[in-house]
Motif scaffolding. Structure first.
Motif, PDB file in Angstrom:
ATOM      1  N   LEU A 104       7.409   9.642 -12.983  1.00  0.00           N
ATOM      2  CA  LEU A 104       6.348   8.879 -12.341  1.00  0.00           C
ATOM      3  C   LEU A 104       6.589   7.434 -12.200  1.00  0.00           C
ATOM      4  N   LEU A 140       8.799   5.456 -11.382  1.00  0.00           N
ATOM      5  CA  LEU A 140       9.464   4.920 -10.210  1.00  0.00           C
ATOM      6  C   LEU A 140       8.627   4.811  -8.836  1.00  0.00           C
ATOM      7  N   ILE A 141       7.154   5.345  -9.323  1.00  0.00           N
ATOM      8  CA  ILE A 141       6.263   5.461  -8.119  1.00  0.00           C
ATOM      9  C   ILE A 141       5.080   4.542  -8.393  1.00  0.00           C
ATOM     10  N   THR A 160       5.897   1.379  -5.717  1.00  0.00           N
ATOM     11  CA  THR A 160       7.243   1.975  -5.703  1.00  0.00           C
ATOM     12  C   THR A 160       8.498   1.084  -5.870  1.00  0.00           C
ATOM     13  N   HIS A 161       9.469   1.802  -6.235  1.00  0.00           N
ATOM     14  CA  HIS A 161      10.925   1.031  -6.226  1.00  0.00           C
ATOM     15  C   HIS A 161      11.057   0.121  -4.915  1.00  0.00           C
TER      16      HIS A 161
END
Lengths: 607, 607
Positions: free
Chosen positions: B441, B443-444, B448-449
């Motif tokens: 999760l 990475l979001i 977000t990235h």
């Protein structure tokens, strides 16, 4: 919440491209074994597979993830959709897809049979596992079993009345088969009494079929130590009478189910053989040759794992592509006007990067696995002994890549598919998180990444004085030569040439070290596996780009706009892989040639 | 099956090293705000956190994953262990760890407060989320709320009687807050009537606390379009009377729970505000400044996400380290004798690689997050205005890295932890698969990235004519200078110098392009984020290695064997990162400077 559980299981245009444009599968119909086939019969098999996969396998993919097999201490229960799907599969005759007509088979080439399988894997990896295991089991019995074993087990396996397992792993031994302790003691009647515990046996118990045929590795007391003392046995759940009817239960007990992060629809079992000293098995082939028999099937089993990893990645890619085309979200960085409509996700550069990366991984992986299956055909039905030997050599070399590369990079594709969905992707309301969980297993089973790396660097590239690698270098040279003639591909040709020569240099550097300091030479085997994997996939992408570029050139005015877009996409994905992925290998080769000992020098106490 | 669910939550020696040897946290006791503290009081807080995290949070980490919150249409039920743990947490007073003594706080520096939090995140990320959200909520109200809002909400939040949420995201808008449609219409009495739907609201409903205070972003009709028309409101689940007692239910309804791949113990909700036109909220601060208030907290929230990602990685690392030390498995490649005992996993080179990579990722990430928290202290209590401004500048620059780098690489660590466990790691009988699911999760959420990448390259490195990057380059120079003086670290110093100058070159190349072709300049923002992230972490590793090398030099005869091993491990992990990870950035910088347009040129129709 919108959902995309109806994500397509394949891009049919890509499947057609791989089979008929890249691999020229139609030419196989010239061979005696496949002489009764045509492109149309191949397509008919694929259409059947596509229909059954879409209608019977895909719909319960999430359901069987949410409702795992249950064991009440007596019976395993599985949602009924699984049996319905498997019955439908048996009905297609595809269990015997590549078997002889006289066995009720279809005599399909391996590459077409695998393309059919790929659709089931995409639709539902867990339910399709029962099929894979049964086919692998049948292959072993067909090749090494006695006539009696074939009579009792083979036809029911090919008909889908019996299912099969491969019972290798034990709790205390894991990947180290040398250390298994299950014993098989000869009985007076020529059978053997088995005793021991196995773990991670997929499909090890269920009521999906009338019977389960376990292929069990065990040691006959008094035999050689280690892997040289391993024999192979058929151990049915229910004994089979001479007339083919089922007899009494054998002494094989389900000790428990294992609960996994993904792949939940397949029973993963701990099995006890001979708890009551009444487990009867029959020897397959000669005593102490069990591992060799098993490994004979390993190339194909590993293609199967690679293909499964690809298809999980592929389906996630297609789901995220659909989502990115539909979902409005945000604006370009330069657009500060909040009253303009939101863009579709696919218009954002970073989303396009994530789609392109996925495309490169999954279509590259797909091309690789189908190429490997095509090598199996070449090995079996190639026109000359030399062609068959060459194919076997290439297949041996590439198998560790076919198994490991998709399991690493198509898992990464699954992660990118989640990322494109944003927070939704992480929820169980959308399909992509399941693909990610399912795919994580592929880095482990049928030989971990680390084991593939040792196999590749310690054996495959070194064997026969480097003959396999030299043979593969010739394949790369041929693609390099062709690409040089094509506008826009010469930079790729140069890059692949450099990758090829770096590979050969690294192996030449490591060869003498392997003899004098094996641990040092193999310390960075993982880096070699990854670097070689990227090189192989760069090559497979260049092959695709060559075909696509020629199609664009040769038929510039005759092809449809859709085809033109398709071919351009292939070329662009190839470019992306060469620009952003392939160059990673130079660092890895530099460290390999430098005999980097950073990990070896790290003492256990320093952690 | 053996299990390792009792995996330690931290390496206490590393925690001590980071705080007292690298960050010199003890020097903060010289500052007026922390003058009543000593190293001992810091340690006392950490010991309390360690005890409560281990005893109350860790034991139900798996249980709350397996038994998610349930919603029967009326109430949310959560396993009782969660409330017991949160009550214990409230009892420690740590909710107000960095608040003023006069509010019942501890006036701990941010770095110590974050170190305490890290232990709870490691023990149980899902249960600790309720704490994080409540603290973030209290911070906003403390800073921007009216006196009435502080009176009604702040103290109950700090006491743990009320919990808080951040209600930003809407189904149709996702990351694009500009497009939210929740409205807040002024009532005659100065309150507002809210109406709209929010999604992914963590902790949005439960009965863990007496009340829930939602901080809701909404638009006052008639205000400016886009983000400039967003205001912030307090919207309690239950109204609060002037005497602090609870009044009637507000019109906030739970529309449903969201089911996630991981992080399952935290309710993730869809909330409806004003379904019955009776949802009352109060404005926080000025109209239309809501996003600025929220973003004021964003640096700290993003440190929180980074730290959570680190701790999930850290715990997996420790679990796999324990497993690798205990599990016998296989033999060295040169040992063909099956009768020698099996080695422990940690003796295999590839396992050691996977442990070393994990160590580099998680201890590097930990050092980074604690450094960022230390910058918060410097920003708040630095000795001079210049020091405070410098810290703010560095923090702004590094926040996208602190948020994104651990979420990418400590997730990779979790994957390696599974890999070391083999098939067991993939099962729910072992803890590591949950860490992997939980960590995905990160990475979001909180951006977000892709959003971090745009923030970094589009704003942070460009802002104030590159002042932040120049300031950070000075920090790198100082480490480079120090490392040059230390035997064994000069190659790292050279590599970091090259990385630093490449970063500056790339930014100089992109700056003019950003003005004339923003889309092209930002097309590969993700590559910049990754390259800069690796540069920052290389720097943070070099700092650790310098401290470790000096400790070995200065006290060669006085330190314990355990300390010597510890310092050597730090140096080796630094070397590994510089040899195997940092060089990846050169490819990324080359592509960035070359303005690679491969993804931009990929047309949507080509997929």
């Amino acid at each position: 919440m919108p959902q995309t559980s109806d994500a397509p299981i394949i891009n049919p245009r890509d499947l057609e491209f791989q089979l008929f444009e890249v691999l020229d599968v139609e030419s196989l119909t010239q061979r005696e074994r496949h002489a009764e086939h045509t492109r149309e019969t191949f397509m008919a098999a694929l259409d059947t597979a596509h229909a059954v996969a879409t209608e019977k396998f895909a719909p319960h993919n999430r359901l069987s993830d949410e409702h795992e097999p249950q064991f009440d201490g007596r019976r395993v229960t599985i949602i009924p959709e699984v049996k319905h799907a498997l019955d439908a599969y048996s009905g297609t005759g595809l269990l015997a897809a590549s078997k002889d007509f006289e066995r009720g088979g279809m005599q399909l080439p391996s590459v077409v049979a695998n393309a059919c399988l790929s659709l089931f894997k995409s639709a539902n990896i867990a339910t399709s596992s029962y099929v894979m295991l049964t086919m692998a089991n049948a292959n072993v019995i067909e090749r090494f079993g006695t006539e009696s074993q074939k009579r009792k087990y083979l036809q029911p396996l090919l008909d889908g009345r019996f299912f099969g397992t491969m019972a290798l792993t034990e709790p205390q031994a894991g990947s180290s088969l040398s250390d298994i302790t299950t014993t098989a003691t000869p009985n007076a009647d020529g059978t053997y009494a088995l005793r021991g515990n196995k773990i991670f046996i997929s499909g090890g118990d269920h009521e999906l079929s009338d019977n389960i045929v376990h292929l069990v590795l065990a040691k006959i007391p008094g035999g050689p130590a280690g892997v040289k003392g391993i024999s192979l046995f058929t151990v049915p759940k229910h004994h089979v009478n001479d007339d083919g009817s089922l007899g009494a239960r054998n002494d094989v007990a389900l000790a428990g189910l294992i609960h996994k992060m993904g792949w939940r629809g397949t029973t993963s079992t701990m099995l006890s053989f001979g708890e009551n000293d009444a487990c009867i098995g029959e020897l397959v082939g000669e005593p102490h040759h069990g591992l060799a028999y098993m490994f004979h099937m390993m190339n194909e089993a590993r293609i199967g794992v690679g293909l499964g990893a690809v298809m999980l990645g592929y389906r996630g890619y297609l789901a995220s592509l659909d989502y990115a085309r539909e979902r409005p979200q945000g604006r370009h960085p330069t657009d500060k006007n909040p009253s303009t409509p939101q863009l579709r996700l696919i218009e954002h550069a970073d989303v396009r990067r994530m789609l392109l990366a996925q495309k490169a991984y999954v279509e590259g992986g797909y091309a690789l696995c189908l190429y490997a299956a095509r090598l199996v055909d070449e090995q079996n039905t190639g026109d000359s002994a030399e062609a068959r030997a060459d194919a076997a050599l290439l297949l041996d070399l590439l198998t560790p890549i076919v198994k490991s590369w998709p399991s690493q990079w198509c898992l990464e594709a699954n992660s990118l598919a989640i990322q494109i969905h944003g927070g939704y992707g992480y929820t169980r309301e959308y399909p992509v998180e399941q693909f990610y969980r399912d795919n994580r297993l592929n880095l482990i089973h049928e030989g971990t990444h680390g084991i593939q790396a040792l196999d590749l660097l310690g054996r495959k590239v070194m064997m026969k004085d480097g003959a396999a690698l030299a043979r593969f270098a010739k394949e790369m040279e041929s693609a390099i030569r062709e690409a040089r003639e094509i506008e826009g591909l010469s930079a790729c040709a140069d890059a692949l040439e450099r990758a090829s020569s770096e590979t050969i240099d690294t192996v030449a550097h490591l060869r003498p070290v392997l003899a004098r300091d094996t641990d040092l030479a193999l310390a960075n085997a993982n880096a070699f596996l990854e670097a070689f994997g990227h090189t192989v996939v760069a090559w497979i992408w260049l092959r695709q780009a060559i075909v696509a570029a020629r199609a664009l050139q040769n038929a510039a005015h005759a092809i449809s706009e859709a085809d033109r877009d398709f071919y351009r996409g292939k070329i662009q994905a190839c470019q992306w892989f060469f620009r952003w992925e392939l160059p990673r290998i130079h660092l890895q080769h530099a460290r390999l040639r430098g005999l980097d000992d950073t990990t070896l020098a790290m003492e256990a106490a320093w952690f």
